[in-house]
Write a protein that holds these residues in place. Structure first.
Motif, PDB file in Angstrom:
ATOM      1  N   LYS A 167      -9.015   4.993  -8.596  1.00 42.98           N
ATOM      2  CA  LYS A 167      -9.665   3.683  -8.482  1.00 42.98           C
ATOM      3  C   LYS A 167      -8.641   2.566  -8.351  1.00 42.98           C
ATOM      4  O   LYS A 167      -8.864   1.585  -7.642  1.00 42.98           O
ATOM      5  N   GLU A 208      -7.055   1.109  -4.808  1.00 50.03           N
ATOM      6  CA  GLU A 208      -7.664   0.072  -3.982  1.00 50.03           C
ATOM      7  C   GLU A 208      -7.667  -1.295  -4.663  1.00 50.03           C
ATOM      8  O   GLU A 208      -8.253  -2.238  -4.176  1.00 50.03           O
ATOM      9  N   LYS A 209      -6.955  -1.399  -5.790  1.00 52.51           N
ATOM     10  CA  LYS A 209      -6.921  -2.661  -6.524  1.00 52.51           C
ATOM     11  C   LYS A 209      -5.490  -3.141  -6.692  1.00 52.51           C
ATOM     12  O   LYS A 209      -4.566  -2.349  -6.828  1.00 52.51           O
ATOM     13  N   GLU A 210      -5.335  -4.469  -6.676  1.00 50.05           N
ATOM     14  CA  GLU A 210      -4.016  -5.043  -6.914  1.00 50.05           C
ATOM     15  C   GLU A 210      -3.769  -5.284  -8.399  1.00 50.05           C
ATOM     16  O   GLU A 210      -2.625  -5.459  -8.812  1.00 50.05           O
ATOM     17  N   THR A 227       0.830  -1.208   0.000  1.00 56.35           N
ATOM     18  CA  THR A 227       0.000   0.000   0.000  1.00 56.35           C
ATOM     19  C   THR A 227       0.863   1.256   0.000  1.00 56.35           C
ATOM     20  O   THR A 227       0.614   2.200  -0.751  1.00 56.35           O
TER      21      THR A 227
END
Length: 327
Positions: free
Chosen positions: A169, A172-174, A118
């Motif tokens: 956006k 929050e995505k891998e 993160t």
């Protein structure tokens, strides 16, 4: 009367050969008269009877329940049954405790990895949407507006807003779809062209079969890398710079072939290139993804010179994360 639990191997060597024999046989044993047992090496033995029950975990002796009495023939089969049950309960409890500790350590490690990813993603986002890029892009759009070129200004403003929305956006995505990533790269490179007054050109393609797939790649994998490529153009004052990005997709991997050519006929800039710092951040990101996610991202660079024109190719091998999820 003596009752204790002796840990193996820490304490077994301090006791008699009887306990060592229990470790070897992994069987409980009742000794009715210690004075007549040749394995008993203790001097001035006051206890005359003994019962030993091993606590076995994963086919190994973890500890031994050891009870002794000054009376002969003190221990019965009932004692053996009771202590065997207690040993089984102890084994289950110890196994559960070890499993919980292992799970806790695993969760802590996973939390550290996720936190690290993160932080890395935020740093990547901050590098990608840096103040120079944002303000220079907005200034370029403002110049289009003031020069009455409103249609172009609206077009680039649309690119800019879509790019910011995509980046937010992706935080929050891998992973992101390859098709979405290509869209983002088009917006980004068009804005960079506007920002740097068309000092380079580009094209992006996906091989024919790939447009029908659900190919996915790690998020934030191209931004810093392409920023480095663009900054090299500006830093080295290259002319006729052209970048071609071609994606080849199969079930397991995605190969990004980034080829380029340029004419280099200007004096070398003596300033410290900021793009090299950005490249180090990209390499840190790749190392983290490879070590924590086993993505096995690889980079290969080749180039050749022909006259005043340099031709180069950068191959990036990425995992198709859609395959990872299915498998």
């Amino acid at each position: 009367m003596r009752n204790d639990i002796i840990r193996y191997p820490n304490e077994i060597s301090l006791d008699t050969g009887i306990l060592r024999n229990i470790v070897l046989t992994q069987k409980a044993e009742i000794i009715n008269d210690l004075s007549k047992d040749s394995r008993n090496t203790r001097v001035n033995q006051t206890n005359l009877s003994k019962i030993c029950v091993p606590i076995i975990i994963k086919e190994n002796v973890f500890a031994i329940i050891n009870c002794e009495s000054p009376s002969k023939d003190f221990f019965s089969k009932q004692h053996l049954i009771t202590l065997t049950a207690i040993a089984s309960i102890c084994a289950i409890k110890v196994e559960n405790l070890k499993a919980n500790r292992k799970l806790k350590k695993s969760n802590e490690k996973l939390q550290q990895i996720n936190f690290g990813l993160t932080v890395l993603k935020l740093k990547t986002f901050n590098s990608f949407m840096n103040s120079h890029f944002v303000f220079n892009t907005l200034n370029s759009i403002q110049s289009l507006i003031t020069s009455e070129n409103k249609l172009r200004a609206l077009r680039y403003l649309s690119f800019f807003s879509k790019l910011i929305r995509f980046c937010l956006k992706s935080l929050e995505k891998e992973k992101v779809s390859l098709v979405s990533e290509v869209e983002m790269l088009n917006w980004y490179l068009n804005l960079q062209k506007l920002r740097y007054n068309n000092r380079f050109d580009f094209s992006i393609q996906i091989d024919g079969d790939s447009t029908d797939t659900k190919a996915e790649i790690p998020s934030y994998i191209f931004q810093i890398f392409l920023e480095n490529v663009i900054e090299q153009v500006i830093y080295n004052q290259y002319k006729n710079y052209f970048i071609k990005i071609f994606f080849r997709v199969n079930k397991k991997i995605i190969v990004a072939d980034i080829s380029y050519n340029y004419d280099k006929d200007s004096p070398k800039n003596k300033q410290i290139p900021e793009y090299r710092v950005g490249m180090l951040k990209w390499e840190d990101q790749v190392r983290t993804l490879n070590s924590t996610k086993n993505y096995n991202i690889k980079k290969k660079i080749t180039y050749r010179q022909k006259g005043d024109t340099t031709y180069g190719s950068i191959l990036l091998k990425l995992p198709n994360l859609n395959f990872y999820e299915q498998s």
